[in-house]
Design a protein around this motif. Structure first.
Motif, PDB file in Angstrom:
ATOM      1  N   GLU A  17     -18.008  -3.862  28.762  1.00 58.53           N
ATOM      2  CA  GLU A  17     -17.886  -4.674  27.545  1.00 58.53           C
ATOM      3  C   GLU A  17     -18.594  -4.044  26.355  1.00 58.53           C
ATOM      4  O   GLU A  17     -18.513  -4.570  25.240  1.00 58.53           O
ATOM      5  CB  GLU A  17     -18.478  -6.068  27.794  1.00 58.53           C
ATOM      6  CG  GLU A  17     -17.811  -6.846  28.915  1.00 58.53           C
ATOM      7  CD  GLU A  17     -16.329  -7.068  28.637  1.00 58.53           C
ATOM      8  OE1 GLU A  17     -15.990  -7.413  27.474  1.00 58.53           O
ATOM      9  OE2 GLU A  17     -15.517  -6.901  29.569  1.00 58.53           O
ATOM     10  N   ILE A  18     -19.275  -2.923  26.558  1.00 62.83           N
ATOM     11  CA  ILE A  18     -20.031  -2.289  25.491  1.00 62.83           C
ATOM     12  C   ILE A  18     -19.160  -1.258  24.781  1.00 62.83           C
ATOM     13  O   ILE A  18     -18.576  -0.380  25.408  1.00 62.83           O
ATOM     14  CB  ILE A  18     -21.299  -1.605  26.042  1.00 62.83           C
ATOM     15  CG1 ILE A  18     -22.163  -2.621  26.831  1.00 62.83           C
ATOM     16  CG2 ILE A  18     -22.105  -0.977  24.917  1.00 62.83           C
ATOM     17  CD1 ILE A  18     -22.636  -3.790  26.017  1.00 62.83           C
ATOM     18  N   ASP A  19     -19.060  -1.368  23.473  1.00 63.50           N
ATOM     19  CA  ASP A  19     -18.277  -0.413  22.678  1.00 63.50           C
ATOM     20  C   ASP A  19     -19.015   0.911  22.564  1.00 63.50           C
ATOM     21  O   ASP A  19     -20.240   0.951  22.447  1.00 63.50           O
ATOM     22  CB  ASP A  19     -18.010  -0.986  21.293  1.00 63.50           C
ATOM     23  CG  ASP A  19     -17.103  -2.218  21.363  1.00 63.50           C
ATOM     24  OD1 ASP A  19     -16.264  -2.282  22.273  1.00 63.50           O
ATOM     25  OD2 ASP A  19     -17.257  -3.103  20.503  1.00 63.50           O
ATOM     26  N   GLU A  33     -25.641  -5.330  22.110  1.00 60.19           N
ATOM     27  CA  GLU A  33     -24.952  -5.261  20.821  1.00 60.19           C
ATOM     28  C   GLU A  33     -25.913  -5.498  19.657  1.00 60.19           C
ATOM     29  O   GLU A  33     -25.761  -4.896  18.586  1.00 60.19           O
ATOM     30  CB  GLU A  33     -23.813  -6.267  20.792  1.00 60.19           C
ATOM     31  CG  GLU A  33     -22.653  -5.877  21.711  1.00 60.19           C
ATOM     32  CD  GLU A  33     -21.551  -6.923  21.748  1.00 60.19           C
ATOM     33  OE1 GLU A  33     -21.827  -8.072  21.324  1.00 60.19           O
ATOM     34  OE2 GLU A  33     -20.439  -6.595  22.204  1.00 60.19           O
ATOM     35  N   SER A  34     -26.928  -6.331  19.859  1.00 60.90           N
ATOM     36  CA  SER A  34     -27.904  -6.563  18.785  1.00 60.90           C
ATOM     37  C   SER A  34     -28.735  -5.307  18.539  1.00 60.90           C
ATOM     38  O   SER A  34     -29.122  -5.026  17.393  1.00 60.90           O
ATOM     39  CB  SER A  34     -28.813  -7.752  19.135  1.00 60.90           C
ATOM     40  OG  SER A  34     -29.729  -7.424  20.155  1.00 60.90           O
ATOM     41  N   ALA A  37     -27.550  -2.286  18.945  1.00 60.47           N
ATOM     42  CA  ALA A  37     -26.620  -1.406  18.221  1.00 60.47           C
ATOM     43  C   ALA A  37     -26.560  -1.793  16.745  1.00 60.47           C
ATOM     44  O   ALA A  37     -26.540  -0.924  15.860  1.00 60.47           O
ATOM     45  CB  ALA A  37     -25.238  -1.467  18.856  1.00 60.47           C
ATOM     46  N   GLU A  38     -26.549  -3.081  16.462  1.00 65.25           N
ATOM     47  CA  GLU A  38     -26.514  -3.547  15.076  1.00 65.25           C
ATOM     48  C   GLU A  38     -27.779  -3.156  14.326  1.00 65.25           C
ATOM     49  O   GLU A  38     -27.759  -2.968  13.100  1.00 65.25           O
ATOM     50  CB  GLU A  38     -26.331  -5.061  15.043  1.00 65.25           C
ATOM     51  CG  GLU A  38     -24.942  -5.507  15.505  1.00 65.25           C
ATOM     52  CD  GLU A  38     -24.855  -7.003  15.701  1.00 65.25           C
ATOM     53  OE1 GLU A  38     -25.874  -7.696  15.452  1.00 65.25           O
ATOM     54  OE2 GLU A  38     -23.779  -7.489  16.106  1.00 65.25           O
ATOM     55  N   THR A  78     -22.223   2.961  21.847  1.00 67.56           N
ATOM     56  CA  THR A  78     -23.573   2.745  22.374  1.00 67.56           C
ATOM     57  C   THR A  78     -23.645   3.229  23.815  1.00 67.56           C
ATOM     58  O   THR A  78     -22.873   2.779  24.668  1.00 67.56           O
ATOM     59  CB  THR A  78     -23.953   1.256  22.327  1.00 67.56           C
ATOM     60  OG1 THR A  78     -23.807   0.772  20.993  1.00 67.56           O
ATOM     61  CG2 THR A  78     -25.390   1.053  22.788  1.00 67.56           C
ATOM     62  N   VAL A  99     -24.810  -8.408  27.303  1.00 72.59           N
ATOM     63  CA  VAL A  99     -23.917  -7.726  26.370  1.00 72.59           C
ATOM     64  C   VAL A  99     -24.352  -8.004  24.934  1.00 72.59           C
ATOM     65  O   VAL A  99     -24.436  -7.083  24.103  1.00 72.59           O
ATOM     66  CB  VAL A  99     -22.458  -8.177  26.583  1.00 72.59           C
ATOM     67  CG1 VAL A  99     -21.553  -7.617  25.493  1.00 72.59           C
ATOM     68  CG2 VAL A  99     -21.954  -7.738  27.960  1.00 72.59           C
ATOM     69  N   GLU A 100     -24.651  -9.247  24.634  1.00 75.04           N
ATOM     70  CA  GLU A 100     -25.067  -9.630  23.283  1.00 75.04           C
ATOM     71  C   GLU A 100     -26.364  -8.929  22.886  1.00 75.04           C
ATOM     72  O   GLU A 100     -26.526  -8.486  21.742  1.00 75.04           O
ATOM     73  CB  GLU A 100     -25.252 -11.146  23.194  1.00 75.04           C
ATOM     74  CG  GLU A 100     -23.941 -11.928  23.284  1.00 75.04           C
ATOM     75  CD  GLU A 100     -24.174 -13.409  23.481  1.00 75.04           C
ATOM     76  OE1 GLU A 100     -25.361 -13.827  23.478  1.00 75.04           O
ATOM     77  OE2 GLU A 100     -23.187 -14.150  23.632  1.00 75.04           O
TER      78      GLU A 100
END
Length: 318
Positions: A316-318, A283-284, A286-287, A2, A279-280
């Motif tokens: 922390e982001i992949d 990530e959401s 990205a999901e 991401t 971060v969450e």
């Protein structure tokens, strides 16, 4: 993977500040910046509205590697597509492969200033389709004469061109716009993790990156963040088609009087200063299928959010 970008909010900041923010975002490790392209701010209290294409020239000179684009430009009324072809070609040449061109059907707030009739959504989609095709034709460097349903171009030829044309990322919120985005876009652009239009874009054959804007109000406390979002960006909580149909910043201010602090606190704007929450949220997105997330800070502490992302979020982001 991401990519995380930073929104350059031309409704809240003047051109010099936006250039500085772009350079600071690059130093913080953001992957790209996206500049809003408005004639007006949403509400008068936001207070700014510099010309995007002049500002982009400053950003080009102040940065070295970060990708830069518009998030997004409406090419259907306020700008003639022949002029935008020249503006985008120049920006792409200055940024040497780092420029992307975000496009959408816009808002009455910004486009009706030239005195033309503000058309319904279906017509605006037709206009966007034709405008992008005209722009791409001019990017090829040929002399173009075009007599279309919405635009006329006579003997136009661009002499300053980048080595490669920039990608076009088309904005969409509904199914018809998502279908058109798949036809004309090299990528997809929207606000929020809207899975249905993105899925429609993919189902219709749309490829390339998917961008979504994450609105945050970063401050020392959540209460302060809600206060600032309510004062500086209440328009994010307006329902329905108001954002495309209201005509002036005063109209938006009047409509925004119906927005309460509770609406902000319970809405989609991230007001928690905890880095793990940010971060969450990324990530959401990205999901939901978005590989590019645009962080839009509507709170006043720009340096605070940039520093927090540099120190505690981006790694922390992949």
């Amino acid at each position: 993977m991401t990519d995380v970008g930073f929104a350059l909010s031309s409704e809240l900041y003047g051109p010099g500040e936006l250039v500085d923010q772009a350079a600071r975002a690059e130093a913080a490790g953001f992957d790209f910046v996206a500049l809003s392209d408005h004639y007006h701010p949403w509400i008068p209290d936001q207070g700014e509205s510099p010309f995007a294409w002049t500002t982009l020239g400053g950003v080009a000179e102040a940065t070295d590697e970060i990708e830069v684009g518009t998030g997004v430009t409406c090419p259907i009324q306020r700008y003639h597509p022949a002029l935008l072809a020249q503006a985008t070609a120049t920006a792409a040449e200055m940024l040497d492969g780092r420029f992307f061109f975000g496009v959408g059907t816009g808002e009455r707030l910004n486009e009706h200033v030239v005195g033309d009739y503000w058309p319904p959504a279906a017509v605006r989609l037709e206009m966007l389709d034709e405008a992008v095709r005209v722009i791409r034709a001019l990017w090829r460097g040929d002399e173009i004469t075009h007599h279309g349903d919405h635009y006329t171009v006579e003997n136009a030829k661009l002499f300053t061109l980048p080595e490669e044309p920039p990608p076009v990322y088309a904005s969409a919120y509904g199914p018809k716009a998502a279908t058109l985005a798949a036809e004309i876009g090299d990528g997809f652009y929207t606000v929020g993790p809207q899975e249905e239009p993105l899925q429609r874009y993919r189902d219709e054959g749309g490829e390339g990156p998917a961008y979504a804007q994450l609105t945050v109000s970063y401050a020392d406390s959540e209460d302060e963040a809600v206060e600032q979002a309510h004062e500086r960006w209440p328009n994010t909580a307006l329902p329905g088609d108001l954002s495309t149909e209201l005509g002036t910043p005063v109209h938006f201010r009047q409509a925004s009087q119906q927005v309460s602090k509770a609406d902000i606190a319970e809405g989609s704007t991230v007001t928690d200063p905890d880095p793990s929450t940010h971060v969450e949220q990324i990530e959401s997105f990205a999901e939901a299928g978005f590989d590019h997330v645009v962080v839009h800070q509507v709170g006043a502490d720009v340096e605070g959010v940039l520093q927090t992302y540099e120190d505690e979020v981006l790694s922390e982001i992949d």
